[in-house]
Scaffold this motif. Structure first.
Motif, PDB file in Angstrom:
ATOM      1  N   HIS A 146       0.843  -1.206   0.000  1.00  0.00           N
ATOM      2  CA  HIS A 146       0.000   0.000   0.000  1.00  0.00           C
ATOM      3  C   HIS A 146       0.874   1.249   0.000  1.00  0.00           C
ATOM      4  O   HIS A 146       0.552   2.256   0.615  1.00  0.00           O
ATOM      5  CB  HIS A 146      -0.947  -0.012   1.203  1.00  0.00           C
ATOM      6  N   HIS A 191      -1.696   3.729  -4.965  1.00  0.00           N
ATOM      7  CA  HIS A 191      -1.894   2.273  -4.999  1.00  0.00           C
ATOM      8  C   HIS A 191      -3.365   1.899  -5.070  1.00  0.00           C
ATOM      9  O   HIS A 191      -4.254   2.724  -4.882  1.00  0.00           O
ATOM     10  CB  HIS A 191      -1.246   1.611  -3.779  1.00  0.00           C
ATOM     11  N   ASP A 234      -6.275  -0.985  -3.710  1.00  0.00           N
ATOM     12  CA  ASP A 234      -6.604  -1.981  -2.690  1.00  0.00           C
ATOM     13  C   ASP A 234      -7.445  -3.087  -3.326  1.00  0.00           C
ATOM     14  O   ASP A 234      -8.424  -2.792  -4.016  1.00  0.00           O
ATOM     15  CB  ASP A 234      -7.488  -1.362  -1.590  1.00  0.00           C
ATOM     16  N   HIS A 252      -7.730  -7.256   1.103  1.00  0.00           N
ATOM     17  CA  HIS A 252      -7.066  -6.397   2.097  1.00  0.00           C
ATOM     18  C   HIS A 252      -7.830  -6.474   3.426  1.00  0.00           C
ATOM     19  O   HIS A 252      -7.238  -6.436   4.501  1.00  0.00           O
ATOM     20  CB  HIS A 252      -7.041  -4.972   1.541  1.00  0.00           C
ATOM     21  N   GLU A 256      -6.007   4.871  -3.921  1.00  0.00           N
ATOM     22  CA  GLU A 256      -5.704   5.905  -2.937  1.00  0.00           C
ATOM     23  C   GLU A 256      -4.395   6.626  -3.285  1.00  0.00           C
ATOM     24  O   GLU A 256      -3.582   6.114  -4.040  1.00  0.00           O
ATOM     25  CB  GLU A 256      -5.599   5.263  -1.541  1.00  0.00           C
TER      26      GLU A 256
HETATM   27 ZN   LIG Z   1      -4.533   0.754   0.667  1.00  0.00          ZN
END
Ligand SMILES: [Zn+2]
Length: 220
Positions: free
Chosen positions: A49, A53, A55, A59, A183
């Motif tokens: 992360h 990146h 997800d 996760h 993110e």
């Molecule tokens: Zn993340």
């Protein structure tokens, strides 16, 4: 040819990483150099992360899709870029902030710009970032969004604990409803607002929970 805008932060030694104690700093070394071996080769250590990146669902959700299982159509395609910048620290993004900017047509990818990327490499970046309200997350899900891109660290507040319902509730709500998260986006200002083509293709890391991406976008 339209300009392809780089929406990623540099991956480099000393770059910020999420200060929860669970993430690793980026590290790099040379295994050989042109001087010593006629070629340069490096090795690096990076958290899944780290920097800009994506997800994957695994996760937080046991058995959820991993990075390599995400179809590429899920991480690249037409998107709607909504501009809320500049947002003040701790602003909670509510339905009213985005509803008027969402058209009636189906929006599978939604990118929210808050202006927070300007704080990258400052103490402010990982402190009091903007948040997404539970109602707003549900609204996004109901609208049919399947990828949500953010220019701040997380839609959840920082929380240091183990109680399941308090730890990253918005992440879990989105993942349970098939919404992928991207993110730490950067440079969204260059794309203005409205329809864009967005790409955040991750490395094909088998069974991984996240992956750095070279995110990019252009106006359409
Ligand atoms: Zn993340």
């Amino acid at each position: 040819m339209k300009k392809i805008v780089d929406l990623s932060f540099h991956i480099e030694v000393g770059m910020p990483f999420f200060p929860s104690g669970k993430h690793t700093p980026f590290e790099v070394s040379k295994t050989c150099t042109i001087e010593t071996a006629g070629r340069e080769i490096r090795k690096f250590t990076i958290g899944s992360h780290c920097g800009t990146h994506i997800d994957a669902f695994c996760h937080f959700i046991p058995g959820g899709l991993s990075i390599d299982e995400l179809p590429l159509n899920r991480v690249a395609g037409e998107a709607l870029l909504v501009n809320l910048a500049p947002l003040q620290p701790q602003t909670v993004i509510e339905i009213d902030d985005i509803a008027g900017k969402m058209t009636d047509e189906k929006i599978e990818k939604l990118i929210i710009r808050t202006g927070w990327s300007k704080f990258w490499k400052t103490e402010q970046y990982f402190k009091d970032w903007p948040l997404l309200s539970n109602k707003c997350a549900k609204f996004i899900i109901e609208k049919g969004v399947k990828l949500l891109g953010l220019d701040f660290p997380s839609p959840d507040p920082a929380y240091k604990g183990k109680e399941n319902e308090k730890d990253s509730p918005i992440h879990k709500l989105l993942f349970k409803n098939d919404v992928i998260l991207v993110e730490y986006l950067n440079n969204l200002a260059e794309l203005g607002e409205g329809k864009i083509f967005f790409s955040a293709i991750p490395l094909k890391l088998k069974d991984f929970d996240g992956s750095p991406v070279r995110a990019a976008g252009w106006r359409i």
